[in-house]
Design an enzyme around this catalytic site. Structure first.
Site, mmCIF file in Angstrom:
data_model
loop_
_atom_site.group_PDB
_atom_site.id
_atom_site.type_symbol
_atom_site.label_atom_id
_atom_site.label_comp_id
_atom_site.label_asym_id
_atom_site.label_seq_id
_atom_site.Cartn_x
_atom_site.Cartn_y
_atom_site.Cartn_z
ATOM 1 N N LYS A 35 60.031 40.748 26.643
ATOM 2 C CA LYS A 35 58.928 40.127 27.158
ATOM 3 C C LYS A 35 57.863 41.368 26.836
ATOM 4 O O LYS A 35 58.001 42.205 27.777
ATOM 5 C CB LYS A 35 59.108 39.500 28.394
ATOM 6 C CG LYS A 35 57.851 38.941 29.039
ATOM 7 C CD LYS A 35 58.107 38.171 30.247
ATOM 8 C CE LYS A 35 57.883 38.971 31.607
ATOM 9 N NZ LYS A 35 56.419 39.318 31.568
ATOM 10 N N ASP A 62 54.213 37.020 26.953
ATOM 11 C CA ASP A 62 53.714 36.474 28.157
ATOM 12 C C ASP A 62 52.242 36.811 28.501
ATOM 13 O O ASP A 62 51.883 37.573 29.522
ATOM 14 C CB ASP A 62 54.808 37.308 29.150
ATOM 15 C CG ASP A 62 54.501 36.579 30.632
ATOM 16 O OD1 ASP A 62 54.101 35.271 30.783
ATOM 17 O OD2 ASP A 62 54.937 37.057 31.623
ATOM 18 N N LEU A 63 51.402 35.874 27.845
ATOM 19 C CA LEU A 63 50.278 35.972 28.007
ATOM 20 C C LEU A 63 49.528 35.187 29.220
ATOM 21 O O LEU A 63 48.427 35.151 29.295
ATOM 22 C CB LEU A 63 49.352 35.943 26.844
ATOM 23 C CG LEU A 63 49.765 37.014 25.476
ATOM 24 C CD1 LEU A 63 48.875 36.609 24.536
ATOM 25 C CD2 LEU A 63 49.598 38.476 25.931
ATOM 26 N N LYS A 64 50.285 34.240 29.602
ATOM 27 C CA LYS A 64 49.973 33.281 30.549
ATOM 28 C C LYS A 64 48.629 32.666 30.156
ATOM 29 O O LYS A 64 47.410 32.803 31.023
ATOM 30 C CB LYS A 64 49.907 33.852 31.905
ATOM 31 C CG LYS A 64 51.384 34.347 32.280
ATOM 32 C CD LYS A 64 51.522 34.817 33.827
ATOM 33 C CE LYS A 64 52.745 35.175 34.267
ATOM 34 N NZ LYS A 64 53.373 36.365 33.528
ATOM 35 N N ASP A 67 42.579 28.586 29.798
ATOM 36 C CA ASP A 67 41.084 28.742 29.214
ATOM 37 C C ASP A 67 40.902 27.168 28.986
ATOM 38 O O ASP A 67 41.656 26.192 29.149
ATOM 39 C CB ASP A 67 40.997 29.788 28.233
ATOM 40 C CG ASP A 67 39.583 30.097 28.047
ATOM 41 O OD1 ASP A 67 38.683 29.282 28.254
ATOM 42 O OD2 ASP A 67 39.305 31.240 27.967
ATOM 43 N N THR A 121 55.678 33.702 40.829
ATOM 44 C CA THR A 121 56.630 33.917 41.957
ATOM 45 C C THR A 121 56.447 35.085 42.938
ATOM 46 O O THR A 121 56.867 35.192 44.168
ATOM 47 C CB THR A 121 57.879 34.699 41.187
ATOM 48 O OG1 THR A 121 57.461 35.624 40.374
ATOM 49 C CG2 THR A 121 58.682 33.591 40.336
ATOM 50 N N ARG A 212 61.290 45.497 36.901
ATOM 51 C CA ARG A 212 61.585 46.555 37.423
ATOM 52 C C ARG A 212 62.933 47.114 37.945
ATOM 53 O O ARG A 212 63.456 48.253 37.690
ATOM 54 C CB ARG A 212 60.571 46.832 38.531
ATOM 55 C CG ARG A 212 59.181 47.081 38.336
ATOM 56 C CD ARG A 212 58.177 46.648 39.345
ATOM 57 N NE ARG A 212 58.314 45.216 39.526
ATOM 58 C CZ ARG A 212 57.617 44.747 40.341
ATOM 59 N NH1 ARG A 212 56.600 45.360 41.244
ATOM 60 N NH2 ARG A 212 57.573 43.218 40.512
HETATM 61 O O1 C5P Z 1 59.713 43.850 37.589
HETATM 62 P P1 C5P Z 1 59.958 42.388 37.706
HETATM 63 O O2 C5P Z 1 61.512 42.009 37.610
HETATM 64 O O3 C5P Z 1 59.385 41.679 39.098
HETATM 65 O O4 C5P Z 1 59.194 41.551 36.548
HETATM 66 C C1 C5P Z 1 59.138 40.275 36.583
HETATM 67 C C2 C5P Z 1 58.280 39.966 35.393
HETATM 68 O O5 C5P Z 1 58.185 38.419 35.288
HETATM 69 C C3 C5P Z 1 56.667 40.474 35.191
HETATM 70 O O6 C5P Z 1 56.510 40.888 33.721
HETATM 71 C C4 C5P Z 1 55.896 39.290 35.532
HETATM 72 O O7 C5P Z 1 54.657 39.307 34.974
HETATM 73 C C5 C5P Z 1 56.852 37.881 35.167
HETATM 74 N N1 C5P Z 1 56.418 36.846 35.756
HETATM 75 C C6 C5P Z 1 56.654 36.591 37.193
HETATM 76 N N2 C5P Z 1 56.238 35.492 37.829
HETATM 77 C C7 C5P Z 1 56.017 34.424 37.047
HETATM 78 C C8 C5P Z 1 55.837 34.520 35.573
HETATM 79 C C9 C5P Z 1 56.072 35.805 35.010
HETATM 80 O O8 C5P Z 1 57.197 37.549 37.812
HETATM 81 N N3 C5P Z 1 55.773 33.077 37.599
#
Ligand code: C5P
Length: 248
Positions: A35, A62-64, A67, A121, A212
C-alpha cells in the site's frame, strides 16, 4: 501465493524511495499487496508506483480522495492508468462523488477495487462526536458504508470493531479491508479502534492492512510471516465455524 498471504497488505509508510524499495525487496512473495499512501506518494509520485508494479507486485494506492465529483473522477482515471489493484476514496465525499469515482474506475480497462474509507481508525468516539456527528463510531461507519453501497462501491475500509456489523449489513460481496491491526502486545500508537489479526479475520475481514508492526519490527519478514500464520489459523477456524456441523 497462499490465500493467507494474499490477504496481508503492507503499508509502505516510508519517507523515501530507497526505504520503500528495501521493504518491498524484503517482503516480496510474503505478502499480497503493498500500500502506497500519502507520505510516499507526495514525495516520490507515480514513478515509484510504476517501479514497484513493474517488479510484479500488486499495488494498493491509498490516496483517500475527497474533492468535488469531477476532480475525484479525474484523479481516479489517472490512478487507473498506473495499473493499481486497489484505490481509496473518502465515503464522506458523498454519493455523487462516489458515483463519479465508480464510473471513472469502470471506464478503465482493468478497474481497481474502489474502496470507500468510512471513519478513520485513528478517530475515537470523542473525536467523532466533536465533528458534530450524533451516535457511536459504529453508527457513523454504517451511515458512510450505506452511502458507498448505494453508489455501487464493492469495498470498504473500516476498523476491526465494525466488521461484524458491516458483514451483516452488506453480505459477502462487499470486500472489507481492515487497518488498525495490532498483533499481540503491539503498541496502538495513533490508532484508536484496533484488534489483533486473528480477531479481525474471525469477525469476517477480507484483507488486513498493517504498517508499523511490520515496518518497525527487528525482522520485518519474520513479523510478516508470523502474521500470515495467524491469518491462516484464523481462516481455518472461520471456515470450521461457517460449515454446518455433521451432527447438526
Ligand atoms: O502503522 P499502521 O499499521 O497503523 O498503519 C495503518 C495504515 O492504514 C496506514 O497507512 C494508514 O494510512 C492506513 N489507514 C488507517 N485507517 C483508515 C484507512 C487507512 O489506518 N481508515
Amino acid at each position: 501465493m497462499t490465500d493467507a498471504r494474499s490477504r496481508l497488505i503492507v503499508a509502505l509508510d516510508h519517507p523515501d524511495r530507497a526505504s520503500a524499495l528495501r521493504t518491498v525487496h524484503r517482503l516480496s512473495g510474503r505478502v499480497g499487496y503493498f500500500k502506497l499512501g500519502l507520505e510516499i506518494f507526495v514525495r516520490e509520485g507515480p514513478r515509484l508506483v510504476e517501479e514497484i508494479r513493474d517488479t510484479g507486485e500488486r499495488i494498493f494506492l491509498d490516496l483517500k480522495l475527497h474533492d468535488i465529483p469531477n476532480t475525484v473522477a479525474g484523479a481516479v482515471r489517472s490512478a487507473c492508468k498506473l495499473g493499481v489493484k486497489m484505490l481509496t476514496v473518502h465515503a464522506a465525499g458523498g454519493r455523487h462523488m462516489l458515483e463519479a469515482a465508480r464510473a471513472a474506475a469502470e471506464g478503465s480497462p482493468e478497474p481497481p477495487l474502489l474502496l470507500a474509507v468510512t471513519a478513520l481508525t485513528s478517530l475515537s468516539a470523542e473525536d467523532i462526536s466533536s465533528l458534530g456527528v450524533n451516535g457511536s463510531p459504529a453508527e457513523w461507519v454504517a451511515v458512510l458504508a450505506g452511502i458507498a453501497n448505494q453508489a455501487g462501491l464493492r469495498g470498504l475500509v473500516a476498523s476491526p470493531l465494525e466488521i461484524l456489523r458491516l458483514r451483516a449489513a452488506f453480505g459477502t460481496e462487499m470486500r472489507l479491508v481492515i487497518p488498525g491491526i495490532r498483533p499481540g502486545g503491539a503498541a496502538t500508537q495513533d490508532q484508536s479502534r484496533t484488534a489483533e489479526p486473528r480477531a479481525a479475520i474471525l469477525a469476517g475481514a477480507d484483507f488486513l492492512v498493517i504498517g508499523r508492526p511490520i515496518l518497525q519490527a527487528a525482522d520485518p519478514a519474520q513479523a510478516a510471516d508470523k502474521i500470515v500464520a495467524e491469518i491462516e489459523d484464523a481462516l481455518r477456524e472461520r471456515s470450521r465455524i461457517q460449515e454446518p456441523s455433521a451432527s447438526g
